[in-house]
Motif scaffolding. Structure first.
Motif, PDB file in Angstrom:
ATOM      1  N   GLY A 249      14.141   5.170 -31.695  1.00 16.92           N
ATOM      2  CA  GLY A 249      13.191   5.953 -30.903  1.00 16.92           C
ATOM      3  C   GLY A 249      12.014   5.156 -30.386  1.00 16.92           C
ATOM      4  O   GLY A 249      11.006   5.717 -29.964  1.00 16.92           O
ATOM      5  N   THR A 250      12.114   3.822 -30.415  1.00 17.22           N
ATOM      6  CA  THR A 250      11.018   2.981 -29.924  1.00 17.22           C
ATOM      7  C   THR A 250      11.413   2.317 -28.610  1.00 17.22           C
ATOM      8  O   THR A 250      12.599   2.168 -28.301  1.00 17.22           O
ATOM      9  CB  THR A 250      10.667   1.889 -30.946  1.00 17.22           C
ATOM     10  OG1 THR A 250      11.830   1.065 -31.140  1.00 17.22           O
ATOM     11  CG2 THR A 250      10.260   2.489 -32.274  1.00 17.22           C
ATOM     12  N   GLU A 271       6.048   6.962 -30.856  1.00 21.14           N
ATOM     13  CA  GLU A 271       5.275   8.149 -31.209  1.00 21.14           C
ATOM     14  C   GLU A 271       5.365   8.362 -32.714  1.00 21.14           C
ATOM     15  O   GLU A 271       6.465   8.384 -33.266  1.00 21.14           O
ATOM     16  CB  GLU A 271       5.819   9.384 -30.480  1.00 21.14           C
ATOM     17  CG  GLU A 271       4.979  10.614 -30.728  1.00 21.14           C
ATOM     18  CD  GLU A 271       5.408  11.800 -29.877  1.00 21.14           C
ATOM     19  OE1 GLU A 271       4.550  12.639 -29.589  1.00 21.14           O
ATOM     20  OE2 GLU A 271       6.594  11.880 -29.510  1.00 21.14           O
ATOM     21  N   PRO A 272       4.221   8.476 -33.402  1.00 20.17           N
ATOM     22  CA  PRO A 272       4.280   8.684 -34.859  1.00 20.17           C
ATOM     23  C   PRO A 272       5.005   9.986 -35.187  1.00 20.17           C
ATOM     24  O   PRO A 272       4.827  10.996 -34.505  1.00 20.17           O
ATOM     25  CB  PRO A 272       2.805   8.735 -35.281  1.00 20.17           C
ATOM     26  CG  PRO A 272       2.004   8.816 -34.025  1.00 20.17           C
ATOM     27  CD  PRO A 272       2.866   8.422 -32.876  1.00 20.17           C
ATOM     28  N   GLU A 273       5.818   9.931 -36.219  1.00 23.50           N
ATOM     29  CA  GLU A 273       6.619  11.110 -36.577  1.00 23.50           C
ATOM     30  C   GLU A 273       5.796  12.089 -37.392  1.00 23.50           C
ATOM     31  O   GLU A 273       4.978  11.700 -38.230  1.00 23.50           O
ATOM     32  CB  GLU A 273       7.849  10.658 -37.381  1.00 23.50           C
ATOM     33  CG  GLU A 273       8.843  11.769 -37.604  1.00 23.50           C
ATOM     34  CD  GLU A 273       9.941  11.371 -38.576  1.00 23.50           C
ATOM     35  OE1 GLU A 273      10.993  12.024 -38.544  1.00 23.50           O
ATOM     36  OE2 GLU A 273       9.757  10.426 -39.359  1.00 23.50           O
ATOM     37  N   ILE A 285      18.406  12.155 -34.016  1.00 21.79           N
ATOM     38  CA  ILE A 285      17.926  12.818 -32.798  1.00 21.79           C
ATOM     39  C   ILE A 285      16.763  12.063 -32.143  1.00 21.79           C
ATOM     40  O   ILE A 285      16.418  12.336 -30.998  1.00 21.79           O
ATOM     41  CB  ILE A 285      17.529  14.300 -33.053  1.00 21.79           C
ATOM     42  CG1 ILE A 285      16.371  14.408 -34.045  1.00 21.79           C
ATOM     43  CG2 ILE A 285      18.720  15.102 -33.510  1.00 21.79           C
ATOM     44  CD1 ILE A 285      15.811  15.814 -34.185  1.00 21.79           C
ATOM     45  N   SER A 286      16.166  11.110 -32.867  1.00 24.82           N
ATOM     46  CA  SER A 286      15.078  10.336 -32.247  1.00 24.82           C
ATOM     47  C   SER A 286      15.615   9.150 -31.443  1.00 24.82           C
ATOM     48  O   SER A 286      14.875   8.515 -30.696  1.00 24.82           O
ATOM     49  CB  SER A 286      14.099   9.841 -33.312  1.00 24.82           C
ATOM     50  OG  SER A 286      14.740   8.882 -34.139  1.00 24.82           O
ATOM     51  N   SER A 287      16.913   8.846 -31.594  1.00 29.69           N
ATOM     52  CA  SER A 287      17.513   7.730 -30.853  1.00 29.69           C
ATOM     53  C   SER A 287      17.404   7.981 -29.351  1.00 29.69           C
ATOM     54  O   SER A 287      17.718   9.072 -28.867  1.00 29.69           O
ATOM     55  CB  SER A 287      18.985   7.579 -31.249  1.00 29.69           C
ATOM     56  OG  SER A 287      19.596   6.580 -30.463  1.00 29.69           O
ATOM     57  N   LEU A 313       2.469   3.247 -19.010  1.00 33.94           N
ATOM     58  CA  LEU A 313       2.666   1.876 -19.483  1.00 33.94           C
ATOM     59  C   LEU A 313       1.400   1.286 -20.108  1.00 33.94           C
ATOM     60  O   LEU A 313       1.453   0.296 -20.824  1.00 33.94           O
ATOM     61  CB  LEU A 313       3.137   0.969 -18.342  1.00 33.94           C
ATOM     62  CG  LEU A 313       4.532   1.256 -17.763  1.00 33.94           C
ATOM     63  CD1 LEU A 313       4.969   0.124 -16.852  1.00 33.94           C
ATOM     64  CD2 LEU A 313       5.574   1.455 -18.842  1.00 33.94           C
ATOM     65  N   ASN A 314       0.250   1.920 -19.830  1.00 38.91           N
ATOM     66  CA  ASN A 314      -1.008   1.426 -20.388  1.00 38.91           C
ATOM     67  C   ASN A 314      -1.357   2.064 -21.737  1.00 38.91           C
ATOM     68  O   ASN A 314      -2.393   1.764 -22.302  1.00 38.91           O
ATOM     69  CB  ASN A 314      -2.154   1.684 -19.399  1.00 38.91           C
ATOM     70  CG  ASN A 314      -1.922   0.976 -18.081  1.00 38.91           C
ATOM     71  OD1 ASN A 314      -1.354  -0.107 -18.052  1.00 38.91           O
ATOM     72  ND2 ASN A 314      -2.317   1.593 -16.988  1.00 38.91           N
ATOM     73  N   MET A 315      -0.504   2.972 -22.217  1.00 34.55           N
ATOM     74  CA  MET A 315      -0.813   3.646 -23.487  1.00 34.55           C
ATOM     75  C   MET A 315       0.439   3.641 -24.369  1.00 34.55           C
ATOM     76  O   MET A 315       1.432   4.288 -24.053  1.00 34.55           O
ATOM     77  CB  MET A 315      -1.269   5.083 -23.232  1.00 34.55           C
ATOM     78  CG  MET A 315      -1.826   5.760 -24.462  1.00 34.55           C
ATOM     79  SD  MET A 315      -2.693   7.277 -24.057  1.00 34.55           S
ATOM     80  CE  MET A 315      -1.372   8.451 -24.107  1.00 34.55           C
ATOM     81  N   GLU A 316       0.359   2.912 -25.465  1.00 39.12           N
ATOM     82  CA  GLU A 316       1.554   2.691 -26.283  1.00 39.12           C
ATOM     83  C   GLU A 316       1.705   3.658 -27.449  1.00 39.12           C
ATOM     84  O   GLU A 316       2.807   3.827 -27.977  1.00 39.12           O
ATOM     85  CB  GLU A 316       1.541   1.258 -26.849  1.00 39.12           C
ATOM     86  CG  GLU A 316       1.526   0.177 -25.792  1.00 39.12           C
ATOM     87  CD  GLU A 316       1.168  -1.188 -26.375  1.00 39.12           C
ATOM     88  OE1 GLU A 316       1.835  -1.599 -27.347  1.00 39.12           O
ATOM     89  OE2 GLU A 316       0.222  -1.825 -25.875  1.00 39.12           O
ATOM     90  N   ASN A 317       0.596   4.304 -27.871  1.00 39.49           N
ATOM     91  CA  ASN A 317       0.651   5.026 -29.151  1.00 39.49           C
ATOM     92  C   ASN A 317       1.305   6.404 -29.061  1.00 39.49           C
ATOM     93  O   ASN A 317       1.754   6.949 -30.058  1.00 39.49           O
ATOM     94  CB  ASN A 317      -0.748   5.149 -29.772  1.00 39.49           C
ATOM     95  CG  ASN A 317      -1.710   5.844 -28.837  1.00 39.49           C
ATOM     96  OD1 ASN A 317      -1.461   5.952 -27.642  1.00 39.49           O
ATOM     97  ND2 ASN A 317      -2.811   6.327 -29.379  1.00 39.49           N
ATOM     98  N   ARG A 318       1.361   7.002 -27.874  1.00 41.70           N
ATOM     99  CA  ARG A 318       2.041   8.291 -27.737  1.00 41.70           C
ATOM    100  C   ARG A 318       2.348   8.571 -26.272  1.00 41.70           C
ATOM    101  O   ARG A 318       1.680   8.027 -25.373  1.00 41.70           O
ATOM    102  CB  ARG A 318       1.215   9.435 -28.329  1.00 41.70           C
ATOM    103  CG  ARG A 318      -0.123   9.641 -27.682  1.00 41.70           C
ATOM    104  CD  ARG A 318      -0.944  10.667 -28.449  1.00 41.70           C
ATOM    105  NE  ARG A 318      -2.326  10.679 -27.985  1.00 41.70           N
ATOM    106  CZ  ARG A 318      -2.751  11.378 -26.925  1.00 41.70           C
ATOM    107  NH1 ARG A 318      -1.911  12.126 -26.239  1.00 41.70           N
ATOM    108  NH2 ARG A 318      -4.020  11.332 -26.560  1.00 41.70           N
ATOM    109  N   PRO A 319       3.345   9.422 -25.993  1.00 46.21           N
ATOM    110  CA  PRO A 319       3.660   9.739 -24.600  1.00 46.21           C
ATOM    111  C   PRO A 319       2.582  10.632 -23.984  1.00 46.21           C
ATOM    112  O   PRO A 319       1.901  11.372 -24.703  1.00 46.21           O
ATOM    113  CB  PRO A 319       4.998  10.476 -24.693  1.00 46.21           C
ATOM    114  CG  PRO A 319       5.057  11.010 -26.082  1.00 46.21           C
ATOM    115  CD  PRO A 319       4.249  10.084 -26.936  1.00 46.21           C
TER     116      PRO A 319
END
Length: 447
Positions: A249-250, A271-273, A285-287, A313-319
């Protein structure tokens, strides 16, 4: 584009359906990829039988200007044949995994098609003239006796019926140990990348005997393998940037300027689970099954089993946006695991202006999400609504309790009917949806 449907916005209506109506579908006829070319004039499909069918957009009729031109068969050819790897005693099936068009540079069209192991560059060209009046051979092609030739003729080009020829110009083979899941043409239009489960290779379109390995995640000991590459794509504007997604999922964004081997990523999107929602199926399901850059290059979209996420693309920690595709299936994951549907790989696509996204579901449903209004709609690809210009009615799934009149119970969904492959015209509101062996084409209704 005002919205996905309904209200004051346009509505989607049926345009065409291609393929046989038979209940018994031959495995070889199942569509495995759909792709518009850069102008949208051509639409290519690949199937499990190794065939590529190209449809061409016909011009609108002057007598009926309200009707859009239809897509008709332009060329059909056998791209791949079944092969056998004698060293590994493995059958290599002919199924077309991906098709990618190259930007048009001259009168001919070029596309890349791949099965599990071999990528081919095809040239699709037209011929409407033939040479006649040869000196050394008769009209039927037989060679003439040179001693009987008494005069010299100048061959002339004569008109003939239009012929569309597909010829393989390059064959890129023997570079992947594992199954190829992605190919992506770079924005420099000279190179492209191909990805399998553990490696990504960079190719030059003119060079077939070698490629450059840019990502290799294969561990020294295969027992330590924890994730695989599921999809990869080049950035639409920056030829040095590409992304690849994983079964965990990454998403990793890599810059080829930083190092020759891009095992160390430049950006890492995850995205943190939520610990409260963790279950036995969480990892499956995270694949991520598909990743697509927006046309602008600012965003990318990923599809996992239950949702579509849009990342800046400028924010990596969450969608920045998350859309639930079929959340009602969360309670059905156990039976979906038993019938292997939980491993289905759904694709996703952007519309031409990046304002809406589309992806598939089960029961021949497909979903659209408007990014501006945050409205969504579920539509069905079905022959029942395949009358010309018939408006598609929104579908709803009931999750329990009392079912309303037009709703479909989650228990009566057909999991054998699934929309895995969709494509959106790069300029117009025309979509192509592959439902098993049928290709449905829908467009916005012009009143």
């Amino acid at each position: 584009m005002a919205g996905v449907a309904g209200g004051n916005d346009f509505q989607w209506c049926f345009s065409q359906v291609k393929g046989a109506i038979d209940e018994d579908v031959a495995e070889a006829d199942i569509i495995s990829t759909v792709e518009f070319n850069y102008s949208g004039e051509l639409l290519a499909t690949g199937d499990k039988g190794g065939r590529v069918v190209i449809f061409q957009h016909e011009q609108e009729s002057k007598n009926r200007p309200h009707l859009r031109g239809e897509y008709n068969v332009y060329s059909t050819f056998q791209s791949h044949e079944p092969e056998f790897d004698y060293l590994k005693s493995l059958e290599i099936e002919e199924k077309i995994n991906k098709i990618r068009w190259l930007p048009q540079q001259n009168a001919a069209h070029f596309l890349l098609s791949t099965n599990d192991k071999t990528i081919k560059l095809w040239k699709i060209s037209e011929r409407d003239k033939r040479a006649e009046g040869y000196n050394l051979k008769d009209e039927d092609g037989r060679l003439r006796d040179p001693f009987r030739i008494t005069s010299l003729r100048v061959p002339v080009l004569m008109p003939m019926d239009l012929m569309v020829e597909a010829s393989p110009r390059r064959i890129f083979a023997n570079a992947h140990t594992y199954h190829i899941n992605s190919i992506s043409v770079n924005s420099d239009h000279e190179t492209y990348l191909s990805a399998d489960d553990l490696r990504i290779n960079l190719w030059h379109l003119e060079i077939t005997d070698r490629s450059f390995n840019i990502v290799d995640i294969k561990p020294a000991n295969m027992e330590e393998l924890t994730e695989v590459i599921t999809a990869a794509e080049c950035h639409p504007l920056q030829c040095n940037v590409f992304v690849y997604s994983s079964s965990k999922g990454t998403i990793r964004l890599c810059d080829m300027r930083a190092a020759a081997l891009c095992d160390r990523h430049s950006k890492f999107f995850e995205e943190p689970e939520d610990p409260s929602s963790r279950s036995f199926f969480s990892e499956i399901i995270s694949s991520i099954s598909d990743v697509k850059f927006s046309h602008s290059g600012r965003y990318m979209m990923t599809r996992d089993y239950l949702s579509v996420k849009v990342w800046d693309l400028n924010m990596e920690n969450r969608p920045v946006e998350t859309y639930q595709v079929h959340e009602y299936l969360r309670s059905k994951l156990c039976s979906l695991y038993e019938n292997d549907c939980i491993f289905d790989k759904f694709e996703c696509c952007w519309n031409g202006s990046d304002s809406a996204i589309m992806t598939g579901s089960y029961n021949n449903f497909f979903r659209m999400f408007d990014r501006n209004t945050r409205r969504d709609i579920t539509l069905e690809a079905s022959r029942e609504s395949s009358k010309p210009r018939a408006t598609l009615k929104p579908r709803k799934v009931s999750t329990g309790g009392k079912r309303k009149k037009d709703e479909i119970s989650v228990d009566s969904l057909d999991f054998n009917k699934k929309i895995l492959h969709t494509a959106w015209h790069p300029k117009d509101n025309v979509i192509a949806v592959a439902a098993t062996n049928n290709l449905y084409i829908f467009q916005d209704k012009i009143n």
